[in-house]
Design a protein around this motif. Sequence first.
Motif, PDB file in Angstrom:
ATOM      1  N   GLU A  22       0.843  -1.199   0.000  1.00 15.58           N
ATOM      2  CA  GLU A  22       0.000   0.000   0.000  1.00 15.58           C
ATOM      3  C   GLU A  22       0.878   1.249   0.000  1.00 15.58           C
ATOM      4  O   GLU A  22       1.961   1.256   0.584  1.00 15.58           O
ATOM      5  CB  GLU A  22      -0.908   0.005   1.234  1.00 15.58           C
ATOM      6  N   PRO A  23       0.405   2.326  -0.624  1.00 12.79           N
ATOM      7  CA  PRO A  23       1.202   3.567  -0.629  1.00 12.79           C
ATOM      8  C   PRO A  23       1.476   4.061   0.788  1.00 12.79           C
ATOM      9  O   PRO A  23       0.657   3.897   1.684  1.00 12.79           O
ATOM     10  CB  PRO A  23       0.307   4.566  -1.375  1.00 12.79           C
ATOM     11  N   VAL A  24       2.626   4.675   0.959  1.00 15.83           N
ATOM     12  CA  VAL A  24       3.005   5.291   2.228  1.00 15.83           C
ATOM     13  C   VAL A  24       2.586   6.752   2.157  1.00 15.83           C
ATOM     14  O   VAL A  24       2.799   7.414   1.139  1.00 15.83           O
ATOM     15  CB  VAL A  24       4.527   5.182   2.455  1.00 15.83           C
ATOM     16  N   TYR A  25       1.964   7.253   3.216  1.00 17.36           N
ATOM     17  CA  TYR A  25       1.523   8.640   3.260  1.00 17.36           C
ATOM     18  C   TYR A  25       2.238   9.375   4.381  1.00 17.36           C
ATOM     19  O   TYR A  25       2.597   8.795   5.402  1.00 17.36           O
ATOM     20  CB  TYR A  25       0.006   8.725   3.496  1.00 17.36           C
ATOM     21  N   ASP A  26       2.426  10.668   4.185  1.00 17.52           N
ATOM     22  CA  ASP A  26       2.989  11.536   5.213  1.00 17.52           C
ATOM     23  C   ASP A  26       2.270  12.874   5.090  1.00 17.52           C
ATOM     24  O   ASP A  26       1.553  13.112   4.121  1.00 17.52           O
ATOM     25  CB  ASP A  26       4.493  11.703   5.015  1.00 17.52           C
ATOM     26  N   ALA A  27       2.438  13.724   6.071  1.00 12.68           N
ATOM     27  CA  ALA A  27       1.803  15.035   6.040  1.00 12.68           C
ATOM     28  C   ALA A  27       2.734  16.053   6.679  1.00 12.68           C
ATOM     29  O   ALA A  27       3.533  15.713   7.558  1.00 12.68           O
ATOM     30  CB  ALA A  27       0.475  15.004   6.789  1.00 12.68           C
ATOM     31  N   MET A  28       2.618  17.285   6.215  1.00 13.28           N
ATOM     32  CA  MET A  28       3.406  18.381   6.766  1.00 13.28           C
ATOM     33  C   MET A  28       2.582  19.658   6.691  1.00 13.28           C
ATOM     34  O   MET A  28       1.580  19.724   5.975  1.00 13.28           O
ATOM     35  CB  MET A  28       4.718  18.542   6.007  1.00 13.28           C
ATOM     36  N   ILE A  29       3.034  20.656   7.412  1.00 12.32           N
ATOM     37  CA  ILE A  29       2.449  21.978   7.345  1.00 12.32           C
ATOM     38  C   ILE A  29       3.089  22.689   6.149  1.00 12.32           C
ATOM     39  O   ILE A  29       4.302  22.624   5.972  1.00 12.32           O
ATOM     40  CB  ILE A  29       2.734  22.763   8.634  1.00 12.32           C
ATOM     41  N   PHE A  30       2.257  23.338   5.337  1.00 14.83           N
ATOM     42  CA  PHE A  30       2.768  24.117   4.207  1.00 14.83           C
ATOM     43  C   PHE A  30       2.715  25.580   4.576  1.00 14.83           C
ATOM     44  O   PHE A  30       1.680  26.091   5.015  1.00 14.83           O
ATOM     45  CB  PHE A  30       1.943  23.871   2.945  1.00 14.83           C
ATOM     46  N   GLU A  31       3.828  26.274   4.389  1.00 15.54           N
ATOM     47  CA  GLU A  31       3.900  27.701   4.680  1.00 15.54           C
ATOM     48  C   GLU A  31       4.437  28.427   3.456  1.00 15.54           C
ATOM     49  O   GLU A  31       5.524  28.113   2.978  1.00 15.54           O
ATOM     50  CB  GLU A  31       4.827  27.920   5.876  1.00 15.54           C
ATOM     51  N   GLU A  32       3.658  29.382   2.969  1.00 14.14           N
ATOM     52  CA  GLU A  32       4.147  30.189   1.849  1.00 14.14           C
ATOM     53  C   GLU A  32       5.318  31.016   2.332  1.00 14.14           C
ATOM     54  O   GLU A  32       5.376  31.414   3.492  1.00 14.14           O
ATOM     55  CB  GLU A  32       3.038  31.086   1.311  1.00 14.14           C
ATOM     56  N   SER A  33       6.272  31.238   1.425  1.00 12.60           N
ATOM     57  CA  SER A  33       7.479  31.952   1.811  1.00 12.60           C
ATOM     58  C   SER A  33       8.005  32.760   0.640  1.00 12.60           C
ATOM     59  O   SER A  33       8.053  32.265  -0.487  1.00 12.60           O
ATOM     60  CB  SER A  33       8.542  30.954   2.280  1.00 12.60           C
ATOM     61  N   ASP A  34       8.413  33.978   0.923  1.00 13.23           N
ATOM     62  CA  ASP A  34       9.054  34.792  -0.107  1.00 13.23           C
ATOM     63  C   ASP A  34      10.489  34.339  -0.331  1.00 13.23           C
ATOM     64  O   ASP A  34      11.070  34.570  -1.383  1.00 13.23           O
ATOM     65  CB  ASP A  34       9.053  36.272   0.292  1.00 13.23           C
ATOM     66  N   ASP A  35      11.082  33.677   0.675  1.00 18.51           N
ATOM     67  CA  ASP A  35      12.471  33.240   0.608  1.00 18.51           C
ATOM     68  C   ASP A  35      12.657  31.934  -0.161  1.00 18.51           C
ATOM     69  O   ASP A  35      13.720  31.682  -0.715  1.00 18.51           O
ATOM     70  CB  ASP A  35      13.044  33.045   2.017  1.00 18.51           C
ATOM     71  N   VAL A  36      11.628  31.079  -0.167  1.00 19.92           N
ATOM     72  CA  VAL A  36      11.731  29.757  -0.786  1.00 19.92           C
ATOM     73  C   VAL A  36      10.685  29.649  -1.885  1.00 19.92           C
ATOM     74  O   VAL A  36       9.489  29.809  -1.628  1.00 19.92           O
ATOM     75  CB  VAL A  36      11.502  28.644   0.267  1.00 19.92           C
ATOM     76  N   GLU A  37      11.134  29.373  -3.105  1.00 22.55           N
ATOM     77  CA  GLU A  37      10.211  29.244  -4.231  1.00 22.55           C
ATOM     78  C   GLU A  37       9.195  28.142  -3.952  1.00 22.55           C
ATOM     79  O   GLU A  37       9.558  27.026  -3.598  1.00 22.55           O
ATOM     80  CB  GLU A  37      10.975  28.923  -5.508  1.00 22.55           C
TER      81      GLU A  37
END
Length: 93
Positions: free
Chosen positions: A48-63
């Motif tokens: 079965e596929p492995v899933y993960d999750a993270m918080i996404f934060e928009e950033s002017d420093d990182v494209e």
Amino acid sequence: MDENQFSIVDESGNEILCDIVLTFESEQFGPKAYVVFSPVGEVDEDGEPVYDAMIFEESDDVEGGKLLPIESEEEWEMVQEVFNTFQDEEDEE
């Protein structure tokens, strides 16, 4: 890479392509955006596929923004509940 994929770099410096499974926003732990993803080709012992999750934060420093770890158990439980609801709705279709 298409708009439903992104790459992350692991602690060994390897680039890993990931499929975006679900994105959502929640006010429960402050206004935050989350992304649930699956590394392409990574499966568990049952295939079965492995899933993960993270918080996404928009950033002017990182494209494209940056991903931050989910650190509290309560926040993980909320993300898992949203993901389980999403999967149930997908199974019904």
